[in-house]
Design a protein around this motif. Sequence first.
Motif, PDB file in Angstrom:
ATOM      1  N   UNK A  17       0.985  -1.189  -0.042  1.00 17.65           N
ATOM      2  CA  UNK A  17       0.044  -0.027   0.080  1.00 17.65           C
ATOM      3  C   UNK A  17       0.812   1.296  -0.028  1.00 17.65           C
ATOM      4  N   UNK A  18       1.841   1.169   0.836  1.00 13.25           N
ATOM      5  CA  UNK A  18       2.604   2.218   0.883  1.00 13.25           C
ATOM      6  C   UNK A  18       3.542   2.604  -0.270  1.00 13.25           C
ATOM      7  N   UNK A  19       4.230   1.616  -0.889  1.00 13.70           N
ATOM      8  CA  UNK A  19       4.817   1.629  -2.264  1.00 13.70           C
ATOM      9  C   UNK A  19       3.961   2.220  -3.284  1.00 13.70           C
ATOM     10  N   UNK A  20       2.768   1.604  -3.334  1.00 17.24           N
ATOM     11  CA  UNK A  20       1.827   2.003  -4.414  1.00 17.24           C
ATOM     12  C   UNK A  20       1.533   3.497  -4.201  1.00 17.24           C
ATOM     13  N   UNK A  21       1.341   4.043  -2.999  1.00 21.89           N
ATOM     14  CA  UNK A  21       1.171   5.258  -2.663  1.00 21.89           C
ATOM     15  C   UNK A  21       1.976   6.164  -3.161  1.00 21.89           C
ATOM     16  N   UNK A  22       3.152   5.918  -2.786  1.00 24.60           N
ATOM     17  CA  UNK A  22       4.325   6.903  -3.248  1.00 24.60           C
ATOM     18  C   UNK A  22       4.466   6.988  -4.762  1.00 24.60           C
ATOM     19  N   UNK A  23       4.509   5.808  -5.438  1.00 31.07           N
ATOM     20  CA  UNK A  23       4.675   5.857  -6.631  1.00 31.07           C
ATOM     21  C   UNK A  23       3.497   6.416  -7.451  1.00 31.07           C
ATOM     22  N   UNK A  24       2.401   6.147  -7.027  1.00 31.46           N
ATOM     23  CA  UNK A  24       0.980   6.766  -7.788  1.00 31.46           C
ATOM     24  C   UNK A  24       0.431   7.819  -7.279  1.00 31.46           C
ATOM     25  N   UNK A  25       1.017   8.537  -6.303  1.00 35.53           N
ATOM     26  CA  UNK A  25       0.324   9.637  -5.861  1.00 35.53           C
ATOM     27  C   UNK A  25       0.047  10.715  -6.773  1.00 35.53           C
ATOM     28  N   UNK A  26       1.213  11.041  -7.675  1.00 33.32           N
ATOM     29  CA  UNK A  26       1.190  12.168  -8.451  1.00 33.32           C
ATOM     30  C   UNK A  26       0.227  11.890  -9.460  1.00 33.32           C
ATOM     31  N   UNK A  27      -0.061  10.489 -10.118  1.00 29.95           N
ATOM     32  CA  UNK A  27      -0.897  10.282 -11.044  1.00 29.95           C
ATOM     33  C   UNK A  27      -2.227  10.411 -10.516  1.00 29.95           C
ATOM     34  N   UNK A  28      -2.445   9.771  -9.339  1.00 31.44           N
ATOM     35  CA  UNK A  28      -3.808   9.592  -8.767  1.00 31.44           C
ATOM     36  C   UNK A  28      -4.253  11.478  -8.730  1.00 31.44           C
ATOM     37  N   UNK A  29      -3.370  12.199  -8.124  1.00 34.79           N
ATOM     38  CA  UNK A  29      -3.439  13.614  -7.832  1.00 34.79           C
ATOM     39  C   UNK A  29      -3.996  14.156  -9.413  1.00 34.79           C
ATOM     40  N   UNK A  30      -3.147  14.055 -10.354  1.00 28.76           N
ATOM     41  CA  UNK A  30      -3.743  14.300 -11.814  1.00 28.76           C
ATOM     42  C   UNK A  30      -5.083  14.070 -12.279  1.00 28.76           C
ATOM     43  N   UNK A  31      -5.149  12.754 -12.043  1.00 29.32           N
ATOM     44  CA  UNK A  31      -6.387  12.142 -12.331  1.00 29.32           C
ATOM     45  C   UNK A  31      -7.830  12.608 -11.557  1.00 29.32           C
ATOM     46  N   UNK A  32      -7.542  12.752 -10.308  1.00 32.89           N
ATOM     47  CA  UNK A  32      -8.651  13.750  -9.410  1.00 32.89           C
ATOM     48  C   UNK A  32      -8.660  14.822  -9.783  1.00 32.89           C
ATOM     49  N   UNK A  33      -7.588  15.839  -9.977  1.00 34.31           N
ATOM     50  CA  UNK A  33      -7.868  17.296 -10.195  1.00 34.31           C
ATOM     51  C   UNK A  33      -8.559  17.150 -11.796  1.00 34.31           C
ATOM     52  N   UNK A  34      -8.229  16.589 -12.811  1.00 32.74           N
ATOM     53  CA  UNK A  34      -8.746  16.643 -14.025  1.00 32.74           C
ATOM     54  C   UNK A  34     -10.088  16.219 -14.086  1.00 32.74           C
ATOM     55  N   UNK A  35     -10.132  15.196 -13.334  1.00 28.87           N
ATOM     56  CA  UNK A  35     -11.983  14.713 -13.334  1.00 28.87           C
ATOM     57  C   UNK A  35     -12.838  15.585 -12.588  1.00 28.87           C
ATOM     58  N   UNK A  36     -12.349  16.230 -11.367  1.00 34.34           N
ATOM     59  CA  UNK A  36     -12.959  17.196 -10.933  1.00 34.34           C
ATOM     60  C   UNK A  36     -13.235  18.382 -11.792  1.00 34.34           C
ATOM     61  N   UNK A  37     -12.432  19.048 -12.810  1.00 39.14           N
ATOM     62  CA  UNK A  37     -12.390  19.770 -13.580  1.00 39.14           C
ATOM     63  C   UNK A  37     -13.495  19.400 -14.816  1.00 39.14           C
TER      64      UNK A  37
END
Length: 185
Positions: A17-37
């Motif tokens: 969970x921690x390794x995935x979170x570190x690796x994917x945090x930026x991609x999840x943030x991008x997907x979340x922000x663009x999805x919201x927009x």
Amino acid sequence: MNRKKHAAILRSTRKIHRLMGIFLAVLFLIMAVTGLLLGWKKHSYGIMLPKSEKGISTNIEEWMPLDSLHSIATKTLHENVDSNLSLKLDRIDARPDKGMMKFVFEEGYHEIQLDATTGEVLSIDRRISDLIEEIHDGSIVDDWLNIKNGAFKVFYNTLMGLSLFLFVITGVWLWVGPKFMKRAK
């Protein structure tokens, strides 16, 4: 299952969970922000998505031929936006209920709205929402790298979907696992 085995599974789950979170945090943030927009694009008061204007007639029989409207749109793009832009279309969007047609060009996300009856230019604008959508689904990388079959988009969406699935599973286990261990004690 004994307590030591439960603890080992919990530690492994925490690490994944921690390794995935570190690796994917930026991609999840991008997907979340663009999805919201993208969720707000039709309510952005024309900032992300140009307002659909109205033509004079909703009767399709009165509309100009498509090739004539296309000629007006391409001429308008070159005369009013940039004469060096490609005239390659992404799509043509006919709006019979509004009596107009949108010509959306691939390069620069430009849109020309025309009155379908008279050919009058109703709007010249950029579709920022199309750029946001390409960032959201990863197809912007396919465009940058000139990948024709959308391979990166498929890879990116598969990665994000599976990662989100694993994130949920490991997150639930991190929440339930200790309770399960306590009960087994």
